[in-house]
Design a protein around this motif. Structure first.
Motif, PDB file in Angstrom:
ATOM      1  N   LYS A  83       1.058  -1.222   0.277  1.00  0.00           N
ATOM      2  CA  LYS A  83      -0.013  -0.208   0.061  1.00  0.00           C
ATOM      3  C   LYS A  83       1.264   1.605   0.361  1.00  0.00           C
ATOM      4  O   LYS A  83       0.257   2.333  -0.573  1.00  0.00           O
ATOM      5  CB  LYS A  83      -1.023  -0.110   1.287  1.00  0.00           C
ATOM      6  N   VAL A  84       1.932   1.199   0.616  1.00  0.00           N
ATOM      7  CA  VAL A  84       3.128   2.256   0.508  1.00  0.00           C
ATOM      8  C   VAL A  84       4.033   1.929  -0.547  1.00  0.00           C
ATOM      9  O   VAL A  84       5.088   2.440  -0.665  1.00  0.00           O
ATOM     10  CB  VAL A  84       3.654   2.669   1.465  1.00  0.00           C
ATOM     11  N   ASN A  85       2.869   1.879  -1.659  1.00  0.00           N
ATOM     12  CA  ASN A  85       3.897   1.503  -2.932  1.00  0.00           C
ATOM     13  C   ASN A  85       5.943   0.243  -2.819  1.00  0.00           C
ATOM     14  O   ASN A  85       6.721   0.374  -3.388  1.00  0.00           O
ATOM     15  CB  ASN A  85       4.732   2.645  -3.502  1.00  0.00           C
ATOM     16  N   GLY A  86       5.877  -0.670  -1.572  1.00  0.00           N
ATOM     17  CA  GLY A  86       6.527  -1.375  -1.740  1.00  0.00           C
ATOM     18  C   GLY A  86       6.502  -2.027  -2.555  1.00  0.00           C
ATOM     19  O   GLY A  86       5.443  -2.512  -3.201  1.00  0.00           O
ATOM     20  N   SER A  87       7.459  -3.291  -2.982  1.00  0.00           N
ATOM     21  CA  SER A  87       7.720  -4.013  -3.791  1.00  0.00           C
ATOM     22  C   SER A  87       8.291  -5.485  -3.273  1.00  0.00           C
ATOM     23  O   SER A  87       9.069  -5.612  -2.397  1.00  0.00           O
ATOM     24  CB  SER A  87       7.812  -4.029  -5.321  1.00  0.00           C
ATOM     25  N   TYR A  88       8.319  -6.159  -3.899  1.00  0.00           N
ATOM     26  CA  TYR A  88       8.911  -7.333  -3.380  1.00  0.00           C
ATOM     27  C   TYR A  88       9.883  -8.010  -4.803  1.00  0.00           C
ATOM     28  O   TYR A  88       9.199  -8.365  -6.081  1.00  0.00           O
ATOM     29  CB  TYR A  88       7.367  -8.768  -3.350  1.00  0.00           C
ATOM     30  N   VAL A  89      10.491  -9.015  -4.299  1.00  0.00           N
ATOM     31  CA  VAL A  89      11.627  -9.500  -5.044  1.00  0.00           C
ATOM     32  C   VAL A  89      11.477 -10.829  -5.093  1.00  0.00           C
ATOM     33  O   VAL A  89      11.588 -11.519  -3.685  1.00  0.00           O
ATOM     34  CB  VAL A  89      12.769  -9.064  -5.177  1.00  0.00           C
ATOM     35  N   GLU A  90      11.268 -11.523  -6.283  1.00  0.00           N
ATOM     36  CA  GLU A  90      10.923 -13.728  -5.955  1.00  0.00           C
ATOM     37  C   GLU A  90      12.517 -14.221  -5.813  1.00  0.00           C
ATOM     38  O   GLU A  90      13.341 -13.501  -6.856  1.00  0.00           O
ATOM     39  CB  GLU A  90      10.475 -13.869  -6.869  1.00  0.00           C
ATOM     40  N   VAL A  91      12.254 -14.723  -4.460  1.00  0.00           N
ATOM     41  CA  VAL A  91      14.160 -15.460  -4.631  1.00  0.00           C
ATOM     42  C   VAL A  91      13.527 -17.243  -4.856  1.00  0.00           C
ATOM     43  O   VAL A  91      13.201 -17.415  -2.955  1.00  0.00           O
ATOM     44  CB  VAL A  91      14.850 -14.788  -3.339  1.00  0.00           C
ATOM     45  N   GLY A  92      13.949 -17.314  -5.259  1.00  0.00           N
ATOM     46  CA  GLY A  92      13.317 -19.148  -5.732  1.00  0.00           C
ATOM     47  C   GLY A  92      11.930 -19.398  -5.369  1.00  0.00           C
ATOM     48  O   GLY A  92      11.104 -18.522  -5.972  1.00  0.00           O
ATOM     49  N   ASP A  93      10.990 -19.604  -4.541  1.00  0.00           N
ATOM     50  CA  ASP A  93      10.325 -19.973  -4.622  1.00  0.00           C
ATOM     51  C   ASP A  93       9.128 -18.827  -2.813  1.00  0.00           C
ATOM     52  O   ASP A  93       8.475 -19.083  -2.709  1.00  0.00           O
ATOM     53  CB  ASP A  93       9.329 -20.871  -4.017  1.00  0.00           C
ATOM     54  N   VAL A  94      10.593 -17.617  -2.848  1.00  0.00           N
ATOM     55  CA  VAL A  94       9.645 -17.516  -0.967  1.00  0.00           C
ATOM     56  C   VAL A  94      10.105 -15.835  -2.063  1.00  0.00           C
ATOM     57  O   VAL A  94      10.808 -15.109  -3.019  1.00  0.00           O
ATOM     58  CB  VAL A  94      10.936 -17.288   0.017  1.00  0.00           C
ATOM     59  N   GLN A  95       9.057 -14.519  -1.726  1.00  0.00           N
ATOM     60  CA  GLN A  95       9.313 -13.529  -1.619  1.00  0.00           C
ATOM     61  C   GLN A  95       9.659 -13.145  -1.326  1.00  0.00           C
ATOM     62  O   GLN A  95       9.130 -12.806   0.082  1.00  0.00           O
ATOM     63  CB  GLN A  95       7.211 -13.173  -2.470  1.00  0.00           C
ATOM     64  N   ILE A  96      10.626 -11.851  -0.606  1.00  0.00           N
ATOM     65  CA  ILE A  96      10.928 -11.077   0.248  1.00  0.00           C
ATOM     66  C   ILE A  96      10.867  -9.679  -0.670  1.00  0.00           C
ATOM     67  O   ILE A  96      10.870  -9.625  -2.207  1.00  0.00           O
ATOM     68  CB  ILE A  96      12.468 -10.788   0.127  1.00  0.00           C
ATOM     69  N   PRO A  97      10.988  -8.453   0.837  1.00  0.00           N
ATOM     70  CA  PRO A  97      10.819  -7.181   0.255  1.00  0.00           C
ATOM     71  C   PRO A  97      12.072  -6.875  -0.628  1.00  0.00           C
ATOM     72  O   PRO A  97      13.194  -6.641  -0.151  1.00  0.00           O
ATOM     73  CB  PRO A  97       9.963  -6.520   1.539  1.00  0.00           C
ATOM     74  N   ALA A  98      11.903  -5.246  -1.150  1.00  0.00           N
ATOM     75  CA  ALA A  98      12.422  -4.966  -1.614  1.00  0.00           C
ATOM     76  C   ALA A  98      13.012  -3.532  -1.590  1.00  0.00           C
ATOM     77  O   ALA A  98      12.334  -3.178  -1.543  1.00  0.00           O
ATOM     78  CB  ALA A  98      12.655  -4.804  -3.931  1.00  0.00           C
TER      79      ALA A  98
END
Length: 62
Positions: free
Chosen positions: A7-22
């Motif tokens: 909601k505050v314009n954050g995005s995620y990066v997929e590493v393997g099969d897990v998404q972590i915050p960028a």
């Protein structure tokens, strides 16, 4: 349903099969001149609160 981070314009990066915050900005890098570099060092040495606020808001080199 969006998370609070999205909601505050954050995005995620997929590493393997897990998404972590960028947490690192992928925006363009700014080049600052010699006076900007000296001002940055002055803030880091003498006004740490302002320096770290600008650093965490990703506005230090802007």
């Amino acid at each position: 349903m969006k998370s609070l981070y999205e909601k505050v314009n954050g995005s995620y990066v997929e590493v393997g099969d897990v998404q972590i915050p960028a947490l690192i900005s992928t925006e363009t890098k700014y080049e600052i001149g010699i006076w900007g570099q000296r001002h940055k060092e002055y803030l880091k040495a003498n006004h740490r609160v302002i320096y770290y606020n600008l650093l965490t808001q990703d506005k230090l080199n802007a």
